[in-house]
Design an enzyme around this catalytic site. Sequence first.
Site, PDB file in Angstrom:
ATOM      1  N   LYS A  13      62.112   1.519  12.287  1.00 49.95           N
ATOM      2  CA  LYS A  13      62.001   0.367  13.199  1.00 49.95           C
ATOM      3  C   LYS A  13      62.958  -0.755  12.827  1.00 49.95           C
ATOM      4  CE  LYS A  13      57.597  -0.514  12.558  1.00 49.95           C
ATOM      5  NZ  LYS A  13      57.186   0.576  11.664  1.00 49.95           N
ATOM      6  N   ARG A  88      50.234  -4.601  16.430  1.00 47.33           N
ATOM      7  CA  ARG A  88      49.777  -3.421  15.699  1.00 47.33           C
ATOM      8  C   ARG A  88      48.291  -3.174  15.892  1.00 47.33           C
ATOM      9  NH1 ARG A  88      54.055  -4.145  11.039  1.00 47.33           N
ATOM     10  NH2 ARG A  88      54.058  -2.083  10.108  1.00 47.33           N
ATOM     11  N   ARG A 127      63.300   4.934   0.055  1.00 47.60           N
ATOM     12  CA  ARG A 127      63.495   3.485   0.203  1.00 47.60           C
ATOM     13  C   ARG A 127      62.953   2.741  -1.017  1.00 47.60           C
ATOM     14  NH1 ARG A 127      60.870   0.621   5.362  1.00 47.60           N
ATOM     15  NH2 ARG A 127      59.000   0.498   4.088  1.00 47.60           N
ATOM     16  N   ARG A 133      60.561  -2.409  -2.515  1.00 47.43           N
ATOM     17  CA  ARG A 133      59.400  -3.034  -1.863  1.00 47.43           C
ATOM     18  C   ARG A 133      58.133  -2.659  -2.616  1.00 47.43           C
ATOM     19  NH1 ARG A 133      59.316  -2.670   4.668  1.00 47.43           N
ATOM     20  NH2 ARG A 133      57.095  -2.478   4.216  1.00 47.43           N
ATOM     21  N   ARG A 144      49.170   3.204   4.360  1.00 46.13           N
ATOM     22  CA  ARG A 144      49.812   2.575   5.522  1.00 46.13           C
ATOM     23  C   ARG A 144      49.893   3.549   6.696  1.00 46.13           C
ATOM     24  NH1 ARG A 144      54.880   1.079   2.549  1.00 46.13           N
ATOM     25  NH2 ARG A 144      55.801   0.582   4.557  1.00 46.13           N
TER      26      ARG A 144
HETATM   27  P1  AMP Z   1      56.513  -3.664   7.851  1.00 46.84           P
HETATM   28  O1  AMP Z   1      57.696  -4.282   7.194  1.00 46.84           O
HETATM   29  O2  AMP Z   1      56.560  -3.743   9.334  1.00 46.84           O
HETATM   30  O3  AMP Z   1      56.249  -2.271   7.346  1.00 46.84           O
HETATM   31  O4  AMP Z   1      55.229  -4.529   7.418  1.00 46.84           O
HETATM   32  C1  AMP Z   1      54.863  -4.648   6.061  1.00 46.84           C
HETATM   33  C2  AMP Z   1      53.422  -5.107   5.941  1.00 46.84           C
HETATM   34  O5  AMP Z   1      53.279  -6.400   6.544  1.00 46.84           O
HETATM   35  C3  AMP Z   1      52.396  -4.224   6.643  1.00 46.84           C
HETATM   36  O6  AMP Z   1      52.001  -3.106   5.874  1.00 46.84           O
HETATM   37  C4  AMP Z   1      51.262  -5.236   6.832  1.00 46.84           C
HETATM   38  O7  AMP Z   1      50.556  -5.471   5.625  1.00 46.84           O
HETATM   39  C5  AMP Z   1      52.022  -6.503   7.184  1.00 46.84           C
HETATM   40  N1  AMP Z   1      52.245  -6.599   8.637  1.00 46.84           N
HETATM   41  C6  AMP Z   1      53.430  -6.530   9.297  1.00 46.84           C
HETATM   42  N2  AMP Z   1      53.249  -6.661  10.620  1.00 46.84           N
HETATM   43  C7  AMP Z   1      51.914  -6.803  10.813  1.00 46.84           C
HETATM   44  C8  AMP Z   1      51.102  -6.950  11.951  1.00 46.84           C
HETATM   45  N3  AMP Z   1      51.617  -6.968  13.197  1.00 46.84           N
HETATM   46  N4  AMP Z   1      49.760  -7.071  11.784  1.00 46.84           N
HETATM   47  C9  AMP Z   1      49.227  -7.068  10.555  1.00 46.84           C
HETATM   48  N5  AMP Z   1      49.936  -6.898   9.421  1.00 46.84           N
HETATM   49  C10 AMP Z   1      51.274  -6.768   9.542  1.00 46.84           C
END
Ligand code: AMP
Length: 191
Positions: A13, A88, A127, A133, A144
């Site tokens: 993404k 989400r 990654r 990360r 996740r």
């Molecule tokens: P990402 O970089 O999109 O994988 O997001 C990393 C982490 O941020 C996720 O595993 C969640 O803990 C948090 N996060 C990101 N976007 C959301 C969202 N829309 N709702 C809730 N938590 C989020």
Amino acid sequence: MRLILMGPPGAGKGTQARVVAEHFGVPAISTGDIFRANVSQGTALGVEAKRYMDAGEYVPDDVTNRMVRDRIDEPDAAPGFLLDGYPRTLDQVEELDGMIAHTGHSLDAAVVLTVDPEELVQRLLQRAQTDGRTDDTEDVIRRRQEVYAEQTEPLIGVYRERGILVELDGMGEVSAVTQRIFDALDVIPQS
Ligand code: AMP
């Protein structure tokens, strides 16, 4: 253009969001990136979000929704935006509907990238070695994926019913996936 980009962790993404947003001349808004920026700056939001992120859980909807609302209200998002990683949850879908309705526009497309589950884990483990990360450990990666399946996959049906779902194969070269996204979106009328 008002777009959302969905897909399980590791679907690509973030990588695609930047290129696609640039193509349409709108900002790419990544909730994950905003949370990570807050974590590294040590803000109150970052301290709160980190607990959930490190466990592979979603940050509570009220916190996330407020953050997105503030970001979308900024002037650069007035002509449109690409949301990467939001909404989400079903609650977030409703909140986003409200935010967009308020501007008199509507969502143009919800793009979902699909990738084989084993490929996802491999990509994230790779990654982990390059990006460092803290949520890219094997246990958290698996959590996740589960949270995505439980809370986010149901959103696919919602957008399919609305007739704005664009489901695309996220496997293969990054540039090939980008081309698939462009081909699908270039023919969509913008609201
Ligand atoms: P990402 O970089 O999109 O994988 O997001 C990393 C982490 O941020 C996720 O595993 C969640 O803990 C948090 N996060 C990101 N976007 C959301 C969202 N829309 N709702 C809730 N938590 C989020």
